[in-house]
Enzyme design. Structure first.
Site, PDB file in Angstrom:
ATOM      1  N   HIS A  61       0.845  -1.200   0.000  1.00 18.39           N
ATOM      2  CA  HIS A  61       0.000   0.000   0.000  1.00 18.39           C
ATOM      3  C   HIS A  61       0.874   1.241   0.000  1.00 18.39           C
ATOM      4  O   HIS A  61       2.076   1.159   0.262  1.00 18.39           O
ATOM      5  CB  HIS A  61      -0.972  -0.006   1.187  1.00 18.39           C
ATOM      6  N   HIS A  63       1.393   3.876   1.891  1.00 13.67           N
ATOM      7  CA  HIS A  63       1.891   4.665   3.006  1.00 13.67           C
ATOM      8  C   HIS A  63       3.416   4.745   2.843  1.00 13.67           C
ATOM      9  O   HIS A  63       4.044   3.825   2.306  1.00 13.67           O
ATOM     10  CB  HIS A  63       1.515   4.032   4.354  1.00 13.67           C
ATOM     11  N   ASP A  65       6.028   4.458   4.703  1.00  9.52           N
ATOM     12  CA  ASP A  65       6.963   3.463   5.249  1.00  9.52           C
ATOM     13  C   ASP A  65       7.014   2.199   4.393  1.00  9.52           C
ATOM     14  O   ASP A  65       7.856   1.328   4.627  1.00  9.52           O
ATOM     15  CB  ASP A  65       6.653   3.137   6.726  1.00  9.52           C
ATOM     16  N   HIS A  66       6.132   2.094   3.386  1.00  7.82           N
ATOM     17  CA  HIS A  66       6.109   0.930   2.502  1.00  7.82           C
ATOM     18  C   HIS A  66       6.466   1.268   1.059  1.00  7.82           C
ATOM     19  O   HIS A  66       6.540   0.370   0.220  1.00  7.82           O
ATOM     20  CB  HIS A  66       4.734   0.254   2.544  1.00  7.82           C
ATOM     21  N   HIS A 138      -7.141  -2.035   6.144  1.00  2.00           N
ATOM     22  CA  HIS A 138      -6.270  -0.950   6.586  1.00  2.00           C
ATOM     23  C   HIS A 138      -6.951   0.385   6.259  1.00  2.00           C
ATOM     24  O   HIS A 138      -8.027   0.394   5.654  1.00  2.00           O
ATOM     25  CB  HIS A 138      -4.915  -1.094   5.878  1.00  2.00           C
ATOM     26  N   ASP A 201       0.376  -3.985   6.860  1.00  2.00           N
ATOM     27  CA  ASP A 201      -0.590  -3.245   7.656  1.00  2.00           C
ATOM     28  C   ASP A 201      -2.045  -3.714   7.482  1.00  2.00           C
ATOM     29  O   ASP A 201      -2.655  -3.521   6.442  1.00  2.00           O
ATOM     30  CB  ASP A 201      -0.485  -1.756   7.309  1.00  2.00           C
ATOM     31  N   HIS A 259       7.757  -4.662  11.372  1.00  2.00           N
ATOM     32  CA  HIS A 259       6.946  -3.428  11.332  1.00  2.00           C
ATOM     33  C   HIS A 259       6.604  -2.992  12.757  1.00  2.00           C
ATOM     34  O   HIS A 259       5.456  -2.804  13.128  1.00  2.00           O
ATOM     35  CB  HIS A 259       5.671  -3.688  10.504  1.00  2.00           C
TER      36      HIS A 259
END
Ligand SMILES: [Zn+2]
Ligand SMILES: [Zn+2]
Length: 301
Positions: A61, A63, A65-66, A138, A201, A259
């Site tokens: 996804h 976000h 951090d990914h 999520h 997530d 994570h």
């Protein structure tokens, strides 16, 4: 060789000890990069991993951090003139994010980057088996991935010899399933395929279990500890105990937790909580750790 190279393990923001997410799965000649967070290019360098063998990138996804590391990795793929196409999978609904990350800065496009967005029913055949994706729960559209190698058959030389089968006849038998009065089953055994799941997530949902079902290795988010379970549920994340319970109920072999929220200082607490739910091997991921995919299970039948 089949192994997971952990590049980063932090949720939300990097810390002194944890980079943003990043996971390289080396599965024979299929090399897949999952969720390149910020700094992934340098983490690959520190882990001794070149981009050249990379076959595909899977983003769960959009976000940061990914996915904030995607621009750097894609530019590096171009700079190093990776000679084969590199597929990129990501949630179809995040196309605008992909487009921006794909061309975040100016550079010469010297590689073939193939965008293959993921939506319901996604499946693609790779040299390592079938790659599928299922939606997770999520705050934005997110998918978990699963790689499933098909079962095959391993020929047993002693039994072949007993039936007087050798040379090109072995290939004929493998192709047709029968040679004279001898069937393939009589001279071979099942070589069970291996599988891998990557679940980031998400709150608990049926698809988490579907992805994890009897995999050899499950990499799963474990953002929170039990004391913050209410918040985890609210924001669409798992606790270490929940992730480990998924592994137990799904018959997972090796569990990799990652994570982690930066609010916790002591990673051994994740292991403590997970151990109450799952008795198999548990790896509390750390940056630059290498985790072997467990050896193939013995043949059945
Ligand atoms: Zn995250
Ligand atoms: Zn997220």
């Amino acid at each position: 060789m089949r192994e997971l190279v952990v590049l980063g393990t932090a949720s939300q923001v990097p810390t002194r000890h944890r980079n943003h997410n990043g996971y390289l799965l080396r599965w024979d000649d299929e090399v897949i990069l999952f969720d390149p967070g910020e700094g992934t290019q340098r983490q690959m360098l520190l882990a001794g991993q070149a981009v050249t063998p990379l076959k595909r990138i899977c983003v769960t996804h959009f976000h940061g951090d990914h996915s904030l590391g995607l621009p750097g990795i894609l530019q590096r793929v171009s700079l190093d003139r990776v000679p084969h196409p590199v597929a990129v999978h990501y949630p179809a609904g995040g196309q605008e994010f992909y487009d921006r990350l794909r061309h975040a800065t100016s550079y010469w496009d010297n590689a073939e980057i193939v965008p293959l967005p993921v939506s319901a029913g996604f499946a693609v055949e790779t040299s390592a088996g079938r790659l599928t994706a299922l939606p997770l729960r999520h705050s934005i559209e997110a998918y978990g991935y699963r790689l499933t190698e098909p079962d095959s058959r391993r020929m047993l030389p002693a039994l072949l010899a007993q039936h007087g089968i050798s040379g090109p006849a072995v290939g004929d038998l493998q192709r047709t399933g029968r040679l004279g009065g001898v069937t393939l089953d009589q001279v071979s055994t099942v070589r069970p395929g291996q599988s891998f799941a990557f679940v980031m997530d998400t709150g608990l949902c049926d698809n988490v279990y579907a992805l994890a079902d009897r995999v050899d290795m499950l990499v799963i988010e474990s953002t929170f500890l039990a004391e913050d379970a209410a918040m985890a549920a609210q924001v669409g994340h798992l606790t270490a105990g929940q992730a480990a319970a998924v592994a137990r109920e799904s018959g997972v072999r090796t569990l990799v937790l990652t994570h982690f929220s930066q609010r916790y200082q002591d990673p051994s607490r994740f292991l403590e909580e997970a151990r109450k739910e799952f008795t198999g091997p548990i790896v509390i991921a750390e940056d630059l750790l290498r985790v072997p995919v467990p050896p193939r299970l013995l043949s059945q039948g």
